[in-house]
Scaffold this active site. Structure first.
Site, PDB file in Angstrom:
ATOM      1  CB  CYS A  57      -0.916  -0.044   1.220  1.00 14.87           C
ATOM      2  SG  CYS A  57      -1.819   1.467   1.555  1.00 14.87           S
ATOM      3  CB  CYS A  60       0.279   1.842   4.064  1.00 13.94           C
ATOM      4  SG  CYS A  60      -1.432   1.279   3.945  1.00 13.94           S
TER       5      CYS A  60
END
Length: 133
Positions: A57, A60
Site C-alpha cells: 500500500c 500506507c
C-alpha cells in the site's frame, strides 16, 4: 512428551512472547500489533492508536513515518502500534477494516475514532488531541 512437559513448554513460550511484547513498547517507539495480542494491548494501554497497513500500500508507506513521529511526540501519553492487515486478516475483519491506511483510536479498550486514508500529520495530531485530552 507427556502433558506436564507440554504445559511447561507452553508456559515458557507464553512468558517469552509476553516479554517480547513488553520490550516492543519502548518509550516513543511503535509496537507491533497482532490478533493474538490485541486484547492484552488494549488492557495495558489506555490510550492506543493503531495504524492498520499493508506492505503493498503506497499511502500506507506515507503514513508510517508520520505515526513514528507522533509516537515520539506523544511518548508516555499515547501508545502507537502498527498492524499488518495481510498478516492479521481476522483482526482486520473484526474491526471492519475495509480500506487502508486505517488508523484506529482506542480509549480504555474501546474503539473511539478512526481515520481512513493518508491524512497529513496535523490532522492525525488533532484527532489524537481530541480523543486523548
Amino acid at each position: 512428551m507427556d502433558d506436564n512437559e507440554l504445559n511447561e513448554v507452553r508456559e515458557k513460550r507464553m512468558a517469552t512472547l509476553k516479554e517480547k511484547l513488553e520490550h516492543q513498547s519502548v518509550a516513543g517507539g511503535v509496537i507491533q500489533v497482532d490478533q493474538l495480542h490485541i486484547n492484552d494491548l488494549l488492557q495495558k494501554h489506555p490510550a492506543l492508536v493503531v495504524d492498520f497497513w499493508a506492505e503493498w500500500c503506497g499511502p500506507c508507506r506515507r503514513v508510517g513515518p508520520v505515526i513514528e513521529e507522533l509516537a515520539q511526540e506523544f511518548s508516555g501519553k499515547v501508545t502507537f502500534g502498527k498492524c499488518n492487515t495481510d498478516e492479521n486478516q481476522q483482526l482486520a475483519l473484526q474491526l471492519n477494516i475495509s480500506a487502508i491506511p486505517n488508523i484506529v483510536f482506542f480509549s480504555h479498550g474501546k474503539m473511539v475514532d478512526r481515520v481512513i486514508g493518508a491524512y497529513p500529520k496535523e490532522a492525525i495530531r488533532e484527532k489524537i488531541l481530541r480523543n486523548f485530552p
